[in-house]
Motif scaffolding. Structure first.
Motif, short mmCIF file in Angstrom:
data_model
loop_
_atom_site.label_atom_id
_atom_site.label_comp_id
_atom_site.label_asym_id
_atom_site.label_seq_id
_atom_site.Cartn_x
_atom_site.Cartn_y
_atom_site.Cartn_z
N PRO A 166 56.56 -35.56 75.28
CA PRO A 166 55.57 -35.41 76.26
C PRO A 166 54.03 -35.40 75.63
O PRO A 166 53.13 -34.78 76.38
CB PRO A 166 56.00 -33.93 76.56
N LEU A 167 53.90 -35.72 74.51
CA LEU A 167 52.54 -35.76 73.91
C LEU A 167 51.61 -36.59 74.60
O LEU A 167 51.96 -37.64 75.19
CB LEU A 167 52.40 -36.06 72.32
N PRO A 168 50.06 -36.45 74.60
CA PRO A 168 49.22 -37.21 75.39
C PRO A 168 49.27 -38.46 74.66
O PRO A 168 49.36 -38.70 73.35
CB PRO A 168 48.18 -36.42 75.38
N ALA A 169 48.71 -39.50 75.34
CA ALA A 169 48.58 -40.98 74.67
C ALA A 169 47.19 -40.87 74.03
O ALA A 169 46.45 -40.25 74.53
CB ALA A 169 48.74 -41.91 75.69
N GLY A 170 47.12 -41.99 72.95
CA GLY A 170 46.16 -42.17 72.18
C GLY A 170 45.26 -41.08 71.56
O GLY A 170 44.05 -41.30 71.33
N GLN A 171 45.88 -40.05 71.24
CA GLN A 171 45.32 -38.95 70.42
C GLN A 171 45.62 -38.90 68.87
O GLN A 171 44.95 -38.48 68.08
CB GLN A 171 45.93 -37.75 70.98
N ALA A 172 46.67 -39.68 68.44
CA ALA A 172 47.24 -39.72 67.18
C ALA A 172 46.16 -40.61 66.28
O ALA A 172 46.18 -41.72 66.67
CB ALA A 172 48.64 -39.85 66.88
N THR A 173 45.96 -40.04 65.01
CA THR A 173 45.29 -41.23 64.09
C THR A 173 46.40 -41.80 63.27
O THR A 173 46.11 -42.90 62.71
CB THR A 173 44.21 -40.71 62.98
N ALA A 174 47.76 -41.40 63.23
CA ALA A 174 48.68 -42.01 62.39
C ALA A 174 49.96 -41.36 62.84
O ALA A 174 50.03 -40.23 63.34
CB ALA A 174 48.51 -41.67 60.83
N VAL A 175 50.80 -42.14 62.74
CA VAL A 175 52.27 -41.83 63.14
C VAL A 175 53.28 -42.24 62.02
O VAL A 175 53.22 -43.12 61.61
CB VAL A 175 52.94 -42.70 64.35
N THR A 176 54.00 -41.37 61.48
CA THR A 176 54.89 -41.32 60.39
C THR A 176 56.60 -41.11 60.91
O THR A 176 56.67 -40.42 61.78
CB THR A 176 54.65 -40.41 59.27
N CYS A 177 57.47 -41.61 60.07
CA CYS A 177 58.89 -41.38 60.58
C CYS A 177 59.44 -41.83 59.01
O CYS A 177 59.62 -42.88 58.57
CB CYS A 177 59.26 -42.51 61.36
N ALA A 178 60.20 -40.60 58.55
CA ALA A 178 60.53 -40.70 56.96
C ALA A 178 61.99 -40.33 57.21
O ALA A 178 62.72 -39.37 57.57
CB ALA A 178 60.01 -39.50 56.37
N PHE A 179 62.88 -41.41 57.07
CA PHE A 179 64.31 -41.44 56.70
C PHE A 179 65.06 -41.08 58.21
O PHE A 179 66.15 -40.25 58.23
CB PHE A 179 64.58 -40.33 55.91
N GLY A 180 64.39 -41.46 59.13
CA GLY A 180 65.05 -41.32 60.66
C GLY A 180 65.52 -42.55 61.03
O GLY A 180 66.37 -42.77 62.05
N LEU A 181 65.04 -43.82 60.57
CA LEU A 181 65.47 -45.00 60.93
C LEU A 181 66.98 -45.46 60.84
O LEU A 181 67.66 -46.14 61.46
CB LEU A 181 64.58 -46.33 60.17
N LYS A 182 67.47 -44.81 60.04
CA LYS A 182 69.07 -45.10 59.68
C LYS A 182 70.05 -44.68 60.83
O LYS A 182 71.07 -45.42 60.89
CB LYS A 182 69.39 -44.50 58.12
N THR A 183 69.64 -43.85 61.36
CA THR A 183 70.44 -43.38 62.49
C THR A 183 70.05 -43.77 63.87
O THR A 183 70.73 -43.52 65.02
CB THR A 183 70.38 -41.90 62.50
#
Length: 251
Positions: free
Chosen positions: A124-141
Motif C-alpha cells: 500500500p506504499l505510495p508510488a515514486g517515493q523510494a530511492t532504492a528497493v532491496t530484496c535479500a534472500f526472498g527470490l527462492k520462494t
C-alpha cells in the motif's frame, strides 16, 4: 548491459504447493523463532552478502535516502543499509510474515525503520517515493510466474533513476563448490535439528536454494518493468548472486 550469466543449477521439480503464498508464509512464521541461526549456518556469509547489497546502492543526489526492503523478514538488511548510508537513512521493511517482522525489535532502529505487514508484491506504499528497493534472500520462494509482479512493484515504488538490488543464494550446476555446500548442509542441518528440534524447518531453505531463481526470466521481467543498467555478479565464494538495476529516468 547485462554481465555474462554464471551457470546455475538446473531446475529441480518442487511441489507447486511450496510456492503458494500461504505455504511460504506458514514456513516463515515457523522459522521466525530460530531464524537467527541462519547467520550461524552460513558462517557469516549472509551478513557479508547483505553488506554487498548495500554497497551496490548509491546515495541519491539532493534527497534523503529511502529504501523499501521487500520480503524483509526481520529487517536483517537494516544494519548493512544503516552502515552504508548513515543516520539520515529511512527504511520501510515489508513482509507478509508477522512473526518474522516481530524479530526486527532486535534492530533497535527507532523511527528510521518502519515495519509494514503486507504482501511485498502489492504494497500500500505510495508510488515514486523510494530511492532504492532491496530484496535479500526472498527470490527462492517466489514462483517464476510472480517475477513480473515483483518487478512492477519495485518500479512503481521507485523514483525515476532509483535503484533495485536483489540477492539470492544459488548453487553452481556442478563442481567442487556445489559438493562442498551440499556436504556442509547435509552434515550441519541434522546437528542443528538435534540441538534444537524446532529448527528442523531450516532444512526447507536449501531445497529452495537448489532450485534457485530463474535469472533470465527475472532479468526479462525487470526490463519489461522499465529497468535498465541490469547487472549480475556472483558473490564470494560463488554461491550467491547479486542483481542490480536502475529505473529509467524521465525524459
Amino acid at each position: 548491459p547485462t554481465a555474462t550469466a554464471w551457470p546455475l543449477a538446473p531446475p529441480v521439480p518442487l511441489s507447486s504447493a511450496r510456492y503458494q503464498a500461504a505455504g511460504v508464509r506458514t514456513l516463515f512464521d515457523g522459522l521466525a523463532a530460530t531464524y537467527d541461526w541462519a547467520e550461524w549456518l552460513s558462517a557469516g556469509l549472509l551478513r557479508r552478502w547483505r553488506r554487498r547489497v548495500a554497497a551496490s546502492l548509491r546515495p541519491p543526489l539532493g534527497a534523503q535516502t529511502h529504501v523499501v526492503d521487500l520480503m524483509a523478514g526481520g529487517a536483517e538488511m537494516w544494519p548493512a543499509l544503516r552502515a552504508h548510508f548513515g543516520p539520515e537513512l529511512r527504511v520501510t521493511a515489508v513482509d507478509f510474515s508477522a512473526p518474522m517482522l516481530a524479530r526486527s525489535v532486535a534492530q533497535a532502529a527507532g523511527p528510521a525503520l518502519t515495519l509494514l505487514h503486507a504482501d511485498a508484491l502489492a504494497t500500500p506504499l505510495p508510488a515514486g517515493q523510494a530511492t532504492a528497493v532491496t530484496c535479500a534472500f526472498g527470490l527462492k520462494t517466489l514462483p517464476v510466474s510472480e517475477y513480473e509482479r515483483l518487478a512492477a512493484e519495485a518500479a512503481r515504488l521507485l523514483r525515476p533513476g532509483g535503484q533495485a538490488a536483489l540477492v539470492e543464494m544459488v548453487l553452481p550446476r556442478c563442481g567442487w563448490l556445489r559438493r562442498v555446500v551440499l556436504g556442509y548442509l547435509a552434515g550441519l542441518l541434522p546437528l542443528l535439528c538435534w540441538l534444537r528440534p524446532e529448527a528442523a524447518l531450516h532444512a526447507e531453505l536449501p531445497r529452495y536454494a537448489s532450485q534457485g531463481p530463474d535469472v533470465p526470466a527475472l532479468l526479462t521481467a525487470l526490463q519489461a518493468a522499465g529497468f535498465t543498467e541490469l547487472t549480475q555478479r556472483r558473490l564470494w565464494p560463488g554461491c550467491a548472486l547479486l542483481l542490480t538495476a536502475r529505473k529509467l529516468r524521465r525524459k
